[in-house]
Motif scaffolding. Structure first.
Motif, mmCIF file in Angstrom:
data_model
loop_
_atom_site.group_PDB
_atom_site.id
_atom_site.type_symbol
_atom_site.label_atom_id
_atom_site.label_comp_id
_atom_site.label_asym_id
_atom_site.label_seq_id
_atom_site.Cartn_x
_atom_site.Cartn_y
_atom_site.Cartn_z
ATOM 1 N N SER A 102 9.388 1.291 6.981
ATOM 2 C CA SER A 102 8.339 0.341 6.614
ATOM 3 C C SER A 102 7.570 -0.183 7.830
ATOM 4 C CB SER A 102 8.939 -0.832 5.844
ATOM 5 O OG SER A 102 9.905 -1.499 6.631
ATOM 6 N N TRP A 117 1.865 0.640 4.507
ATOM 7 C CA TRP A 117 2.681 0.544 3.304
ATOM 8 C C TRP A 117 2.212 -0.571 2.373
ATOM 9 C CZ3 TRP A 117 5.685 4.230 1.530
ATOM 10 C CH2 TRP A 117 6.195 5.182 2.438
ATOM 11 N N SER A 118 1.445 -1.520 2.882
ATOM 12 C CA SER A 118 0.935 -2.567 1.998
ATOM 13 C C SER A 118 -0.329 -2.129 1.269
ATOM 14 C CB SER A 118 0.638 -3.832 2.813
ATOM 15 O OG SER A 118 -0.488 -3.625 3.648
ATOM 16 N N ARG A 163 1.128 4.580 -2.819
ATOM 17 C CA ARG A 163 2.528 4.568 -2.367
ATOM 18 C C ARG A 163 3.379 3.829 -3.368
ATOM 19 N NH1 ARG A 163 -0.476 0.936 -2.438
ATOM 20 N NH2 ARG A 163 -0.011 -1.139 -1.661
ATOM 21 N N ASP A 164 4.651 4.189 -3.354
ATOM 22 C CA ASP A 164 5.661 3.490 -4.130
ATOM 23 C C ASP A 164 6.642 2.950 -3.098
ATOM 24 O OD1 ASP A 164 7.914 2.697 -5.577
ATOM 25 O OD2 ASP A 164 7.595 4.228 -7.108
ATOM 26 N N ASN A 165 6.483 1.680 -2.765
ATOM 27 C CA ASN A 165 7.301 1.108 -1.697
ATOM 28 C C ASN A 165 8.792 1.109 -2.047
ATOM 29 O OD1 ASN A 165 4.590 0.438 -1.091
ATOM 30 N ND2 ASN A 165 5.298 -1.210 0.231
ATOM 31 N N SER A 182 9.878 4.383 -1.153
ATOM 32 C CA SER A 182 9.434 4.809 0.184
ATOM 33 C C SER A 182 8.733 6.156 0.106
ATOM 34 C CB SER A 182 10.615 4.888 1.156
ATOM 35 O OG SER A 182 11.182 3.617 1.363
#
Length: 122
Positions: free
Chosen positions: A30, A53-54, A72-74, A77
């Motif tokens: 991250s 990532w945000s 993205r799918d945090n 990841s």
């Protein structure tokens, strides 16, 4: 250390769509900015898009702007690259990469995936 694994490449006709995935793992993933690059036979590696990532910072190459979308799918990841209106000139091996700071230059990316082939037929 960051490990990156791409998937989702394949053969598609011009005008079609593909979605690439980049699964990232590592203790500090991250903390890294992410990028997609591509390399066609006989050509240099080319910047496609970079994103944090945000999702607050996204930068597309002009050649793909309006056709490609990064998301993205945090929780997983995982970084995605939705590619629409594909053209034969999009044919390349697509790589996912991670860098301490977002940039267009491939030299600034410390970690790379193995790549996934995208072939667009005319």
């Amino acid at each position: 250390q960051v490990q990156l694994v791409e998937s989702g490449g394949g053969l598609v006709q011009a005008g079609g769509s593909l979605r690439l995935s980049c699964a990232a793992s590592g203790r500090t993933v991250s903390d890294y900015g992410m990028g997609w690059f591509r390399q066609a036979p006989g050509k240099e590696r080319e910047f496609v898009v970079s994103a944090n990532w945000s999702g607050s910072r996204i930068d597309y190459a002009d050649s793909v702007k309006g056709r490609f979308t990064v998301s993205r799918d945090n929780a997983k990841s995982t970084l995605y690259l939705q590619m629409n209106s594909l053209k034969p000139e999009d044919t390349a091996v697509y790589y996912c990469a991670a860098a301490p700071t977002l940039r267009r230059a491939s030299g600034g990316y410390a970690y790379w995936g193995q790549g996934t082939q995208v072939t667009v037929s005319s």
